[in-house]
Enzyme design. Structure first.
Site, PDB file in Angstrom:
ATOM      1  N   ASN A 207       6.049  15.153  23.886  1.00 53.26           N
ATOM      2  CA  ASN A 207       5.276  15.387  22.664  1.00 53.26           C
ATOM      3  C   ASN A 207       6.087  16.365  21.862  1.00 53.26           C
ATOM      4  O   ASN A 207       6.330  17.471  22.337  1.00 53.26           O
ATOM      5  CB  ASN A 207       3.985  16.124  23.028  1.00 53.26           C
TER       6      ASN A 207
ATOM      7  N   HIS B  36      15.904  27.762  23.743  1.00 51.59           N
ATOM      8  CA  HIS B  36      14.622  27.633  23.052  1.00 51.59           C
ATOM      9  C   HIS B  36      14.738  26.773  21.789  1.00 51.59           C
ATOM     10  O   HIS B  36      13.747  26.275  21.272  1.00 51.59           O
ATOM     11  CB  HIS B  36      14.148  29.050  22.684  1.00 51.59           C
TER      12      HIS B  36
ATOM     13  N   ARG C 193       0.806  -1.221   0.000  1.00 47.53           N
ATOM     14  CA  ARG C 193       0.000   0.000   0.000  1.00 47.53           C
ATOM     15  C   ARG C 193       0.840   1.273   0.000  1.00 47.53           C
ATOM     16  O   ARG C 193       0.329   2.342  -0.305  1.00 47.53           O
ATOM     17  CB  ARG C 193      -0.920   0.019   1.223  1.00 47.53           C
ATOM     18  N   ALA C 194       2.113   1.177   0.386  1.00 49.12           N
ATOM     19  CA  ALA C 194       2.942   2.383   0.448  1.00 49.12           C
ATOM     20  C   ALA C 194       3.091   3.011  -0.938  1.00 49.12           C
ATOM     21  O   ALA C 194       3.479   4.162  -1.059  1.00 49.12           O
ATOM     22  CB  ALA C 194       4.309   2.047   1.030  1.00 49.12           C
TER      23      ALA C 194
ATOM     24  N   HIS D 299      10.849  20.394  25.593  1.00 46.95           N
ATOM     25  CA  HIS D 299      10.393  20.060  26.948  1.00 46.95           C
ATOM     26  C   HIS D 299       9.704  18.713  26.939  1.00 46.95           C
ATOM     27  O   HIS D 299       9.322  18.212  25.887  1.00 46.95           O
ATOM     28  CB  HIS D 299       9.426  21.128  27.462  1.00 46.95           C
TER      29      HIS D 299
ATOM     30  N   CYS E  32      10.849  29.854  28.290  1.00 48.09           N
ATOM     31  CA  CYS E  32      12.205  30.409  28.348  1.00 48.09           C
ATOM     32  C   CYS E  32      12.484  31.004  29.740  1.00 48.09           C
ATOM     33  O   CYS E  32      11.561  31.456  30.422  1.00 48.09           O
ATOM     34  CB  CYS E  32      12.385  31.481  27.268  1.00 48.09           C
TER      35      CYS E  32
ATOM     36  N   LYS F   3       0.959   9.509   8.493  1.00 55.95           N
ATOM     37  CA  LYS F   3       0.074   8.356   8.614  1.00 55.95           C
ATOM     38  C   LYS F   3      -1.112   8.778   9.474  1.00 55.95           C
ATOM     39  O   LYS F   3      -0.928   9.362  10.554  1.00 55.95           O
ATOM     40  CB  LYS F   3       0.841   7.212   9.287  1.00 55.95           C
TER      41      LYS F   3
ATOM     42  N   GLU G  75       0.637  -3.810  29.409  1.00 53.57           N
ATOM     43  CA  GLU G  75       1.988  -4.390  29.465  1.00 53.57           C
ATOM     44  C   GLU G  75       2.219  -5.081  30.805  1.00 53.57           C
ATOM     45  O   GLU G  75       2.905  -6.100  30.871  1.00 53.57           O
ATOM     46  CB  GLU G  75       3.042  -3.306  29.236  1.00 53.57           C
TER      47      GLU G  75
ATOM     48  N   TYR H 145     -10.341   2.299   9.136  1.00 57.35           N
ATOM     49  CA  TYR H 145     -10.165   0.900   9.558  1.00 57.35           C
ATOM     50  C   TYR H 145      -9.399   0.821  10.872  1.00 57.35           C
ATOM     51  O   TYR H 145      -9.709  -0.004  11.736  1.00 57.35           O
ATOM     52  CB  TYR H 145      -9.432   0.118   8.463  1.00 57.35           C
TER      53      TYR H 145
ATOM     54  N   SER I 183       2.424  22.268  22.130  1.00 57.38           N
ATOM     55  CA  SER I 183       1.958  23.655  22.141  1.00 57.38           C
ATOM     56  C   SER I 183       3.091  24.664  22.055  1.00 57.38           C
ATOM     57  O   SER I 183       2.837  25.849  21.887  1.00 57.38           O
ATOM     58  CB  SER I 183       1.155  23.894  23.420  1.00 57.38           C
TER      59      SER I 183
ATOM     60  N   CYS J 174       8.085  33.273  24.674  1.00 58.09           N
ATOM     61  CA  CYS J 174       7.941  31.851  25.029  1.00 58.09           C
ATOM     62  C   CYS J 174       7.674  31.718  26.522  1.00 58.09           C
ATOM     63  O   CYS J 174       8.414  32.265  27.337  1.00 58.09           O
ATOM     64  CB  CYS J 174       9.225  31.110  24.658  1.00 58.09           C
TER      65      CYS J 174
ATOM     66  N   HIS K  73       8.954   3.977  24.137  1.00 59.26           N
ATOM     67  CA  HIS K  73       8.363   3.883  22.798  1.00 59.26           C
ATOM     68  C   HIS K  73       8.452   5.251  22.134  1.00 59.26           C
ATOM     69  O   HIS K  73       8.121   6.259  22.755  1.00 59.26           O
ATOM     70  CB  HIS K  73       6.881   3.507  22.880  1.00 59.26           C
TER      71      HIS K  73
ATOM     72  N   ASP L 116       0.739  24.258  35.004  1.00 60.08           N
ATOM     73  CA  ASP L 116      -0.248  25.260  35.419  1.00 60.08           C
ATOM     74  C   ASP L 116      -1.672  24.838  35.063  1.00 60.08           C
ATOM     75  O   ASP L 116      -2.638  25.448  35.524  1.00 60.08           O
ATOM     76  CB  ASP L 116       0.074  26.614  34.757  1.00 60.08           C
TER      77      ASP L 116
ATOM     78  N   HIS M  88       8.133   3.454  29.698  1.00 61.51           N
ATOM     79  CA  HIS M  88       7.278   2.572  30.477  1.00 61.51           C
ATOM     80  C   HIS M  88       8.145   1.959  31.570  1.00 61.51           C
ATOM     81  O   HIS M  88       9.009   1.137  31.292  1.00 61.51           O
ATOM     82  CB  HIS M  88       6.658   1.494  29.573  1.00 61.51           C
TER      83      HIS M  88
ATOM     84  N   GLN N 157       7.009  16.109  29.620  1.00 53.55           N
ATOM     85  CA  GLN N 157       6.023  16.194  30.694  1.00 53.55           C
ATOM     86  C   GLN N 157       6.088  14.934  31.540  1.00 53.55           C
ATOM     87  O   GLN N 157       6.548  13.883  31.087  1.00 53.55           O
ATOM     88  CB  GLN N 157       4.615  16.318  30.119  1.00 53.55           C
TER      89      GLN N 157
ATOM     90  N   HIS O 202       9.748  25.163  22.433  1.00 56.53           N
ATOM     91  CA  HIS O 202      10.851  25.097  23.407  1.00 56.53           C
ATOM     92  C   HIS O 202      10.945  23.641  23.896  1.00 56.53           C
ATOM     93  O   HIS O 202      10.010  23.128  24.498  1.00 56.53           O
ATOM     94  CB  HIS O 202      10.562  26.038  24.586  1.00 56.53           C
TER      95      HIS O 202
HETATM   96  P1  H2U Z   1       2.873  20.070  25.269  1.00 57.75           P
HETATM   97  O1  H2U Z   1       4.057  19.256  25.746  1.00 57.75           O
HETATM   98  O2  H2U Z   1       1.840  19.212  24.606  1.00 57.75           O
HETATM   99  O3  H2U Z   1       3.285  21.244  24.457  1.00 57.75           O
HETATM  100  O4  H2U Z   1       2.205  20.716  26.561  1.00 57.75           O
HETATM  101  C1  H2U Z   1       2.828  21.717  27.308  1.00 57.75           C
HETATM  102  C2  H2U Z   1       2.273  21.715  28.696  1.00 57.75           C
HETATM  103  O5  H2U Z   1       2.653  22.927  29.331  1.00 57.75           O
HETATM  104  C3  H2U Z   1       0.756  21.646  28.739  1.00 57.75           C
HETATM  105  O6  H2U Z   1       0.393  20.520  29.495  1.00 57.75           O
HETATM  106  C4  H2U Z   1       1.620  23.368  30.162  1.00 57.75           C
HETATM  107  C5  H2U Z   1       0.355  22.937  29.444  1.00 57.75           C
HETATM  108  O7  H2U Z   1      -0.678  22.700  30.372  1.00 57.75           O
HETATM  109  N1  H2U Z   1       1.739  24.804  30.349  1.00 57.75           N
HETATM  110  C6  H2U Z   1       1.976  25.310  31.611  1.00 57.75           C
HETATM  111  O8  H2U Z   1       2.010  24.561  32.589  1.00 57.75           O
HETATM  112  N2  H2U Z   1       2.160  26.663  31.791  1.00 57.75           N
HETATM  113  C7  H2U Z   1       2.079  27.562  30.772  1.00 57.75           C
HETATM  114  O9  H2U Z   1       2.289  28.749  30.992  1.00 57.75           O
HETATM  115  C8  H2U Z   1       1.694  27.127  29.418  1.00 57.75           C
HETATM  116  C9  H2U Z   1       1.645  25.649  29.195  1.00 57.75           C
HETATM  117 ZN    ZN Z   2      11.591  29.166  24.969  1.00 54.22          ZN
END
Ligand code: H2U
Ligand code: ZN
Length: 352
Positions: A159, A119, A24-25, A172, A51, A317, A188, A322, A167, A48, A304, A74, A287, A174, A170
């Site tokens: 992410n 950044h 299919r590719a 980062h 930052c 993708k 798992e 399906y 979002s 930002c 992962h 936050d 994990h 979580q 910069h």
């Molecule tokens: P992403 O890794 O999906 O970009 O999410 C960034 C996280 O940063 C997101 O969970 C948090 C958002 O709630 N955030 C703060 O805690 N403080 C902020 O000033 C903006 C974003």
């Molecule tokens: Zn930054």
């Protein structure tokens, strides 16, 4: 088994199947083409919220940090337990007798971890020492969160890229630490415990040995970690990082293994960026052993990487149709993906 023809592959970590359709590719693509992200970022961006020295959305100001920086999200998706009200009758799991409308409370802590004050520097662009500092921060956070009595699982993840809903560019990651073991690691947990019971061995130790012997799906390795495209990979260029030693958590790693993990993270992400000469988007996460005091001898630390791109910087993708209604499906084989990733340089294209 003819791997050029449609076939199903079993994922022993989750107990789920994936449909592989290699031919299919070659199909034509008239669908969505992603915008290429603006490539050149400044080292510091006054607008930002991550930052150093800048104000975040909630009004708190970041310190002038010089290394990694961790703070409570936050906009946390999880909240710590409320102090117990002696008058309350308790807020435990509830539901109707038929079990159709079950609920249970969930508690937890969410943190954000900036990789560095810069950044513009993603994992492959940071120095070895810089990525080791990130790994050490994940480890310290895992340790302190797992010591909270209401925390039973610590999910570390990144992410990356607007395509993955990130979002802010910069760099980062979580951490969401929760009272329950979430759905994916819970699968798992069951599968690795069953494997240990029936085989008397760790599933990932056995897998690693077999993959190292075959070599065809291994992308990169050092003395402490192996990066491979799993036999059952769902995403086109999915990668799993596996600890060579049977360690359960980041907190079990010795200093040499921390360096080994930083090294493999830099090398794998450099290959990813080099694939389409772009900052490669993905969701990745570790994990690690649940910290609910139960002990999981069959748990083996791994990460992962789930990147969405399929054939270029702009064609992704989609897991729709399906995949949503039936089962996940992939186009190129995991062996082809591993071969392409293996053929790339580990010198980042921006530095090459
Ligand atoms: P992403 O890794 O999906 O970009 O999410 C960034 C996280 O940063 C997101 O969970 C948090 C958002 O709630 N955030 C703060 O805690 N403080 C902020 O000033 C903006 C974003
Ligand atoms: Zn930054």
């Amino acid at each position: 088994m003819d791997f050029d023809r449609p076939h199903r592959r079993y994922n022993p970590l989750t107990g789920e199947w994936v449909l592989v359709s290699p031919h299919r590719a070659r199909r034509p693509w008239l669908g969505q083409v992603e915008k290429r992200a603006g490539e050149v970022l400044p080292g510091y961006d006054p607008t930002c919220y991550l930052c150093p020295g800048n104000e975040r959305a909630g009004g708190v100001r970041n310190p002038p940090y010089t290394g990694t920086f961790a703070f409570d999200n936050d906009f946390s998706a999880l909240l710590p337990p409320e102090p117990v009200d002696p008058a309350s009758t308790g807020d435990s799991a509830s539901g109707d007798a038929g079990g159709l409308f079950r609920t249970e409370p969930e508690v937890g802590v969410c943190r954000v971890i900036c990789f560095s004050p810069r950044h513009d520097l993603t994992l492959p662009e940071l120095s070895q020492a810089g990525v080791e500092a990130v790994v050490r921060t994940w480890t310290e956070q895992t340790l302190s969160l797992s010591q909270l009595d209401f925390i039973h699982y610590v999910q570390v993840f990144e992410n990356k890229g607007a395509m993955m809903g990130c979002s802010n560019p910069h760099p980062h990651s979580q951490i969401w630490a929760s009272g329950h073991v979430p759905v994916e690691p819970d699968k798992e947990r069951r599968m690795t415990a069953d494997y240990l019971a029936s085989h008397g061995a760790c599933l990932l130790c056995d897998l690693l040995e077999a993959e190292q012997r075959k070599g065809e799906r291994v992308v990169a390795a050092n003395s402490h970690f192996t990066a491979l495209v799993p036999f059952w990979a769902t995403w086109p260029f999915e990668i799993m990082l596996v600890a060579n030693r049977h360690a359960g958590s980041l907190t079990d790693l010795n200093p040499a293994e921390v360096s080994g993990l930083a090294d493999i993270l830099r090398r794998v992400t450099a290959r990813y960026d080099n694939l389409f000469e772009m900052s490669f988007p993905y969701s990745m996460g570790f994990h690690q052993t649940p910290c609910d005091g139960q002990g999981y001898p069959g748990w083996h630390l791994h990460a992962h990487f789930y990147p969405p791109l399929l054939r270029s910087a702009t064609v992704r993708k989609f897991m729709v149709g399906y995949e949503m209604l039936g089962m996940p499906q992939r186009d190129i084989t995991p062996e082809t993906a591993a071969e392409r990733l293996r053929g790339l340089s580990e010198v980042h294209y921006k530095q090459g």
